[in-house]
Design an enzyme around this catalytic site. Structure first.
Site, PDB file in Angstrom:
ATOM      1  N   CYS A   1       0.811  -1.231   0.000  1.00  0.00           N
ATOM      2  CA  CYS A   1       0.000   0.000   0.000  1.00  0.00           C
ATOM      3  C   CYS A   1       0.844   1.280   0.000  1.00  0.00           C
ATOM      4  O   CYS A   1       0.565   2.222  -0.757  1.00  0.00           O
ATOM      5  CB  CYS A   1      -0.936   0.003   1.194  1.00  0.00           C
ATOM      6  SG  CYS A   1      -0.155  -0.542   2.721  1.00  0.00           S
TER       7      CYS A   1
ATOM      8  N   HIS B   1      -2.813   6.311   4.461  1.00  0.00           N
ATOM      9  CA  HIS B   1      -1.399   6.507   4.787  1.00  0.00           C
ATOM     10  C   HIS B   1      -0.971   7.888   4.296  1.00  0.00           C
ATOM     11  O   HIS B   1      -1.379   8.323   3.209  1.00  0.00           O
ATOM     12  CB  HIS B   1      -0.531   5.480   4.059  1.00  0.00           C
ATOM     13  CG  HIS B   1      -0.713   4.059   4.496  1.00  0.00           C
ATOM     14  ND1 HIS B   1      -1.388   3.695   5.646  1.00  0.00           N
ATOM     15  CD2 HIS B   1      -0.277   2.896   3.938  1.00  0.00           C
ATOM     16  CE1 HIS B   1      -1.365   2.376   5.762  1.00  0.00           C
ATOM     17  NE2 HIS B   1      -0.703   1.868   4.738  1.00  0.00           N
TER      18      HIS B   1
END
Ligand code: A2P
Length: 341
Positions: A132, A245
């Site tokens: 990710c 994130h």
């Protein structure tokens, strides 16, 4: 009538698997039949897909017979074991785990960056979905690399707990609640408390002192950008955020480029939304990126400590673009260009 496919989602009851089902639905992926797979514990549970209640089935070696595309998000060990069975039965695997990413016969794909690599699926019948934190970084870096070449990247991440799965989402929730109620928080998922804390450890430590997550960012970025000469160093940090994130990315380019030129380049880049208006306190934030598919970039400025340096702040929903959306985009390229059904 267009093509349509039999699709299986392995790990359908997990945080990412759930999003994969939603993403297939939302993007209108052409599906004939969908199979939802998890452990025996979850078999019989019903999950909703396109307003139908679909019973979860136990994942077994024969689950993929008659399936065209299998999207896996059930952990590395599950992918390692079951992807070859799926491939043997003619099902193309799109795998979200780290199990196959660095295999030279398995393409590692971010559709905005290297869609051509999907063609290599034929070698093993497996396509890997990158980590990710790597996905969102390469979406922002690729246009810069193409234009002026990237020599070196220094990245620090601020990663959400959802990347660890449902248990970690619950742990942040429960610890926060306990602390605010003056109770002793329980720590089960991470080596230390995550609520009101930052952990400079994601995944296990390796012999070189880096964590596995940090080395994934190095190796996967080089593989996706097809350039092993890019020097990369990463520090990955888990923060008490549920979704999205954030990354501080320092880039040293081979040729000069101004922050304005980078801004213009990224404004035109596929999958990128620039939010960069310091005068109005506007920049990408985790809370805004959550639930979105784009990669958001802001705080674009010169690194004044070196001749060709640019700093970026890159934010994306780790469960969406960082996992489910990217996997479904890979399936779209595969379906459109390579599968004949
Ligand atoms: P289950 O819910 O039955 O345990 P998360 O990343 O959110 O923890 O989710 C992991 C997902 O992977 C879940 O859907 C889980 O199913 C599934 N899973 C884990 N191990 C296996 C396995 N050995 N076989 C099939 N599914 C698995």
């Amino acid at each position: 009538m267009g093509k349509s496919f039999n699709v299986a989602v392995a790990g359908a009851t997990g945080a990412v698997g759930n999003q994969m089902i939603l993403c297939l639905e939302k993007r209108g992926f052409p599906i004939d039949n969908i199979k939802l797979l998890a452990t025996r514990r979850s078999a019989g549970r019903k999950l909703r897909f396109n307003s139908e209640e679909i019973p979860v089935e136990e994942l077994t070696e024969t689950s993929f017979r008659g399936v065209d595309i299998g999207i896996f998000s059930a952990g590395g060990a599950t992918s390692q074991k079951y992807a070859p069975f799926a491939a043997k039965d003619g099902c193309v695997v799109i795998d979200n785990s780290a199990a196959w990413r660095m295999d030279p016969d398995v393409p590692l794909v971010v559709p905005e960056v290297n869609p051509h690599a999907v063609a290599e699926y034929s070698k093993k019948g497996i396509i890997a979905n990158p980590n990710c934190s790597t996905i969102q970084m390469v979406v922002a870096l690729a246009p810069i690399h193409r234009k002026v070449g990237i020599k070196r990247v220094v990245v620090s991440t601020y990663q959400a707990v959802s990347g660890t799965g449902k248990k970690a989402i619950d742990e942040l929730h429960n610890q926060t609640k306990a602390i605010l109620n003056f109770l002793e928080p329980e720590t089960n998922v991470y080596p230390h408390r995550i609520a009101f804390n930052c952990l400079p450890q994601i995944d296990v430590f390796l012999d070189n002192g880096y964590t596995k997550e940090e080395m994934k960012m190095v190796k996967e970025t080089q593989k996706i950008l097809e350039d092993d000469s890019i020097a990369i160093t990463a520090t990955t940090v888990r923060v008490p955020v549920f979704f999205s994130h954030s990354e501080s990315v320092n880039v040293e380019t081979r040729n000069p480029i101004s922050p304005d030129a980078v801004r213009a380049l990224l404004e035109d880049a596929p999958g990128v939304t620039v939010i960069d208006d310091p005068a109005r306190n506007l920049y990408p934030m985790a809370i805004d990126a959550a639930g979105r598919d784009e990669t958001f970039v802001g705080r674009i400025r010169a690194d004044e400590s070196i001749p060709n340096g640019i700093n970026l702040w890159v934010v994306s929903d780790n469960i969406r673009k960082g996992a489910a959306t990217n996997a479904v985009q890979i399936a779209e390229v595969l379906a459109r260009n390579y599968l004949s059904k």
